[in-house]
Design a protein around this motif. Structure first.
Motif, PDB file in Angstrom:
ATOM      1  N   SER A 443       0.804  -1.393   0.044  1.00 51.87           N
ATOM      2  CA  SER A 443      -0.030  -0.071   0.026  1.00 51.87           C
ATOM      3  C   SER A 443       0.855   1.269   0.055  1.00 51.87           C
ATOM      4  CB  SER A 443      -0.895   0.149   1.209  1.00 51.87           C
ATOM      5  OG  SER A 443      -0.192  -0.035   2.372  1.00 51.87           O
ATOM      6  N   LEU A 444       2.012   1.200   0.616  1.00 55.05           N
ATOM      7  CA  LEU A 444       3.291   2.187   0.479  1.00 55.05           C
ATOM      8  C   LEU A 444       3.379   2.808  -0.791  1.00 55.05           C
ATOM      9  CD1 LEU A 444       3.374   4.100   2.985  1.00 55.05           C
ATOM     10  CD2 LEU A 444       2.534   1.855   3.690  1.00 55.05           C
ATOM     11  N   HIS A 445       3.367   1.756  -1.998  1.00 56.94           N
ATOM     12  CA  HIS A 445       3.819   2.060  -3.154  1.00 56.94           C
ATOM     13  C   HIS A 445       2.673   3.213  -3.783  1.00 56.94           C
ATOM     14  CE1 HIS A 445       7.079  -0.792  -3.574  1.00 56.94           C
ATOM     15  NE2 HIS A 445       6.236  -1.612  -2.793  1.00 56.94           N
ATOM     16  N   TYR A 446       1.375   3.072  -3.498  1.00 53.62           N
ATOM     17  CA  TYR A 446       0.531   3.973  -3.990  1.00 53.62           C
ATOM     18  C   TYR A 446      -0.026   5.033  -2.972  1.00 53.62           C
ATOM     19  CZ  TYR A 446      -2.680   0.480  -2.420  1.00 53.62           C
ATOM     20  OH  TYR A 446      -3.525  -0.654  -1.508  1.00 53.62           O
ATOM     21  N   ALA A 447       0.384   4.914  -1.681  1.00 54.21           N
ATOM     22  CA  ALA A 447      -0.392   5.726  -0.591  1.00 54.21           C
ATOM     23  C   ALA A 447      -0.497   7.217  -0.923  1.00 54.21           C
ATOM     24  CB  ALA A 447       0.524   5.490   0.727  1.00 54.21           C
ATOM     25  N   TYR A 448       0.253   7.838  -1.655  1.00 53.82           N
ATOM     26  CA  TYR A 448       0.315   9.347  -1.711  1.00 53.82           C
ATOM     27  C   TYR A 448      -0.176   9.481  -3.255  1.00 53.82           C
ATOM     28  CZ  TYR A 448       2.555   8.682   2.488  1.00 53.82           C
ATOM     29  OH  TYR A 448       3.206   8.316   3.821  1.00 53.82           O
ATOM     30  N   LYS A 449      -0.411   8.635  -4.029  1.00 57.17           N
ATOM     31  CA  LYS A 449      -1.288   9.035  -5.312  1.00 57.17           C
ATOM     32  C   LYS A 449      -2.642   9.698  -5.042  1.00 57.17           C
ATOM     33  CE  LYS A 449       1.318   5.867  -7.967  1.00 57.17           C
ATOM     34  NZ  LYS A 449       1.128   4.567  -9.274  1.00 57.17           N
ATOM     35  N   GLU A 450      -3.131   9.572  -3.859  1.00 55.45           N
ATOM     36  CA  GLU A 450      -4.524  10.124  -3.740  1.00 55.45           C
ATOM     37  C   GLU A 450      -4.344  10.392  -2.135  1.00 55.45           C
ATOM     38  OE1 GLU A 450      -6.720  10.495  -5.702  1.00 55.45           O
ATOM     39  OE2 GLU A 450      -6.669   8.973  -7.433  1.00 55.45           O
ATOM     40  N   ARG A 451      -5.297  11.015  -1.841  1.00 50.51           N
ATOM     41  CA  ARG A 451      -5.678  11.422  -0.251  1.00 50.51           C
ATOM     42  C   ARG A 451      -6.593  10.140   0.163  1.00 50.51           C
ATOM     43  NH1 ARG A 451      -6.040  16.773  -1.484  1.00 50.51           N
ATOM     44  NH2 ARG A 451      -8.450  16.682  -1.529  1.00 50.51           N
ATOM     45  N   HIS A 452      -6.171   9.222   1.029  1.00 52.84           N
ATOM     46  CA  HIS A 452      -6.850   7.800   1.376  1.00 52.84           C
ATOM     47  C   HIS A 452      -7.426   7.941   2.559  1.00 52.84           C
ATOM     48  CE1 HIS A 452      -4.393   5.828  -2.096  1.00 52.84           C
ATOM     49  NE2 HIS A 452      -5.377   5.581  -2.318  1.00 52.84           N
ATOM     50  N   LEU A 453      -8.646   7.166   2.408  1.00 56.52           N
ATOM     51  CA  LEU A 453      -9.192   6.524   3.828  1.00 56.52           C
ATOM     52  C   LEU A 453      -9.188   5.275   3.956  1.00 56.52           C
ATOM     53  CD1 LEU A 453     -12.435   7.876   5.679  1.00 56.52           C
ATOM     54  CD2 LEU A 453     -12.210   5.319   4.818  1.00 56.52           C
ATOM     55  N   HIS A 552      -0.622  12.914   4.206  1.00 55.35           N
ATOM     56  CA  HIS A 552      -0.774  12.456   2.714  1.00 55.35           C
ATOM     57  C   HIS A 552       0.235  13.267   2.124  1.00 55.35           C
ATOM     58  CE1 HIS A 552      -5.100  11.739   4.123  1.00 55.35           C
ATOM     59  NE2 HIS A 552      -5.005  12.723   4.828  1.00 55.35           N
ATOM     60  N   ALA A 553       1.346  13.108   2.718  1.00 61.54           N
ATOM     61  CA  ALA A 553       2.595  13.520   2.143  1.00 61.54           C
ATOM     62  C   ALA A 553       3.767  12.514   2.251  1.00 61.54           C
ATOM     63  CB  ALA A 553       2.960  14.903   2.706  1.00 61.54           C
TER      64      ALA A 553
END
Length: 666
Positions: A443-453, A552-553
């Protein structure tokens, strides 16, 4: 002017005063509906529906409904013995709208529109006459009744002006957001098995959630729906609060009380598809009106519901007005948009031959995309601080990017990948977890492509999926340890948080909408420990900037050791913006204890435990002891290390006791 002043006070607005509702003492004109037909009407509820008023000095109710292909429409109700000849409606020019005023009708009266279709429109048959609930009705009778109910349309006497104003100032990326998701009918019930009403929920649910440290309550759809088992997702009344739990003023009280206690209110909202019930929107004027024209495209293959036709401007106006209504009329703080992926993709759950490409030859639903962008712009322009959450399960890009930058404009996207991967690992036997280690870290590979919940929602604890506690393998002690580990990992992983009711007490059974949570479980210290664990996690999340300020950064998260698959251990650091006071997390996903386990650290010194899932307060078997100080040693390319006895399925959050004035270590 009096309405304007009262409404400005109620909303806490310091901006332009909102346009007052339409004066219904005069009949409607075709020109009133120009924006409606252009897809730009955001207050359709002030034009259509039932509005108590006076005409020519006589008290009554003005009715209006959009049914452009109907041959005739009349108002039937409790006031005229449901006689279709008593109160015929008149067409409003060429607007496709029917209008009438009925004297001596007011709040509390039940009504429907009797719609007689023509002989050349197809649909359900020539000349068919059907009684329809009001698409713009603001209330309905309790199921199995299906009639709409006239209600007062004036503003509630709100007391939350300070809350609404403060909401405008909150920054989305920086604020901690922890949501308690609730189905109002099954959180708790009265002794006789009946539902708690909105006021009882305000007395019992809201203080409970506030005490646990949640920032928001999210309610499964409270829009009117006939079938309890749909949980509200087969909506029929897009402006009607469900009557199951009380009248509209009681729900306004619920929201007002939530704001008094410091809780935001998020509503689940379903603009992608609607219930197939014949008294609702389906073939409203004898042929498809709100839904797609061809039944093969209209019927959703997964749910049997009907997909909205976003290419029709009037449908766009209807849905945009619905969103505005819940935010403006009930002061809610956010909308969670259901099943966004099904709206974006023309081929969602459909095989070849069951869908048609768009005009560009692609699979994207261009009209739905335009609608979602309009929704985001309308909400954010008119209601600063109100949040939009997308339940979007595909890899659609830029869901949370601003519309001006080519995005859909949502504030948060549900991280379904994190949820599926994490639950998949923790539901597996511990001996298999070394082979699944990468699922915890992917999940950390794409965690910052969006603001996630990060969602642990109702969908994960129903339909034979088992409760969160029951998903955990092993002995009862291991199940509770696994659940504490899961929750600790979620609360320290980047992203906003959402937990469905029951998860915080270690509910053993699957969720059942016909019952209530098993509150007797709290007599068991292990279950009470889970609740105290959730409270402690929420408190730490809110109080520690390292766990939310850079959520989100990418600079807010750093792995310390991501490669220890053999022992199924992860360690990472959450950074504060000023780099001081970082939080170190160590999580053992193995059911094996690891004595003398060495944890790499970004700096030396003495460390303290912020949270320990082994603490007996939370139902654990014993606290983990830390050495007095870290070793000043080069370990895993870090300048220090801490050696400790890591318990099985243990979760630790640590922090350096003293801080330095220097910048980020390393």
């Amino acid at each position: 002017m009096r309405w304007q002043i009262e409404h400005a006070k109620a909303s806490g607005s310091h901006g332009p005063i909102q346009t007052p509702p339409r004066d219904h003492s005069f009949p409607r004109k075709a020109s009133d509906f120009e924006a409606f037909h252009a897809g730009r009407e955001f207050a359709l509820h002030d034009l259509l529906g039932a509005h108590p008023c006076r005409r020519d000095g006589e008290a009554g109710t003005s009715f209006a409904v959009w049914a452009p292909r109907a041959r005739a429409v009349s108002v039937v109700g409790s006031f005229n013995e449901w006689d279709g000849e008593a109160h015929p409606m008149s067409p409003v020019g060429d607007a496709g709208v029917w209008d009438c005023f009925v004297p001596d009708v007011g709040p509390g009266d039940l009504y429907k529109f009797r719609v007689r279709s023509g002989t050349d429109h197809g649909g359900d048959g020539p000349g068919l006459t059907v009684d329809k609930a009001d698409p713009l009705g603001r209330a309905a009778e309790v199921r199995p009744g299906t009639a709409s109910r006239v209600v007062p349309t004036g503003p509630y006497d709100w007391t939350d002006a300070a809350w609404v104003e403060s909401r405008r100032q909150r920054g989305v990326p920086e604020a901690p957001i922890s949501i308690y998701e609730v189905h109002p009918g099954s959180w708790r019930r009265n002794a006789d098995g009946s539902w708690l009403g909105y006021r009882a929920l305000a007395r019992e649910l809201l203080p409970y959630a506030a005490d646990l440290g949640f920032t928001h309550i999210e309610l499964l759809p409270v829009m009117e729906h006939p079938y309890d088992g749909s949980w509200g997702y087969q909506t029929v009344g897009y402006f009607a609060l469900t009557a199951r739990y009380g009248p509209p003023e009681d729900f306004a009280y619920f929201v007002d009380e939530a704001h008094r206690l410091g809780l935001g209110v998020v509503l689940d909202w379903v603009p992608g598809h609607f219930g197939p019930d014949l008294h609702g929107l389906r073939t409203f004027d004898g042929a498809p009106l709100y839904e797609m024209g061809e039944e093969s495209r209209a019927v959703h293959p997964d749910w049997g519901t009907l997909a909205f036709d976003f290419s029709r401007p009037e449908v766009v106006s209807f849905l945009l007005s619905s969103a505005r209504y819940w935010v403006e009329h009930y002061h809610v703080d956010g909308l969670r948009v259901d099943a966004v992926a099904s709206m974006l993709h023309l081929d969602y759950s459909r095989r070849d031959g069951e869908w048609e490409p768009n005009e560009e030859g692609g699979r994207e639903n261009l009209a739905a995309i335009a609608f979602l962008k309009s929704l985001s712009e309308m909400i954010h322009d008119r209601f600063p601080g109100v949040l939009l959450f997308a339940e979007e399960s595909s890899a659609w890009p830029r869901v949370t990017a601003p519309v001006a930058e080519g995005g859909l404009g949502f504030d948060f996207k549900w991280n379904m990948g994190w949820m599926n991967d994490t639950l998949g690992v923790l539901a597996s036997p511990p001996e298999r977890r070394p082979r699944l280690h990468r699922h915890l870290t992917f999940s950390l590979h794409y965690a910052y492509k969006e603001r996630h919940l990060l969602p642990l929602s109702h969908d994960e604890v129903v339909h034979l999926k088992r409760s969160l506690l029951d998903k955990m393998p092993g002995t009862d002690e291991e199940k509770f340890a696994g659940l504490r580990l899961l929750l600790g990992y979620m609360w320290t992983h980047p992203g906003a948080k959402l937990l469905f009711m029951g998860g915080e007490i270690g509910e053993r059974k699957e969720w059942n909408e016909d019952g209530a949570l098993d509150w007797r479980l709290l007599d068991d210290p292990a279950h009470g420990g889970i609740r105290r664990w959730v409270r402690a996690l929420n408190r730490l999340y809110a109080e520690e900037p390292a766990l939310h300020a850079l959520d989100h950064a990418p600079e807010g998260f750093e792995w310390l050791d991501v490669h220890d698959a053999e022992r199924s251990v992860l360690s990472y650091v959450r950074w504060r913006p000023e780099w001081e006071g970082a939080v170190i997390v160590v999580a053992n996903f193995s059911a094996t204890a690891w004595p003398d386990y060495r944890v790499a650290l970004p700096e030396g010194g003495s460390y303290r435990v912020l949270l320990d899932s082994g603490d007996p307060e939370f139902g654990g078997g014993g606290r983990t002891r830390l050495p007095e100080a870290a070793e000043e040693v080069d370990y895993l390319k870090r300048p220090a290390a801490l050696t400790l006895d890591l318990p099985p399925l243990g979760f630790l959050a640590l922090q350096r006791r003293a801080t330095r004035s220097a910048g980020r270590p390393g």
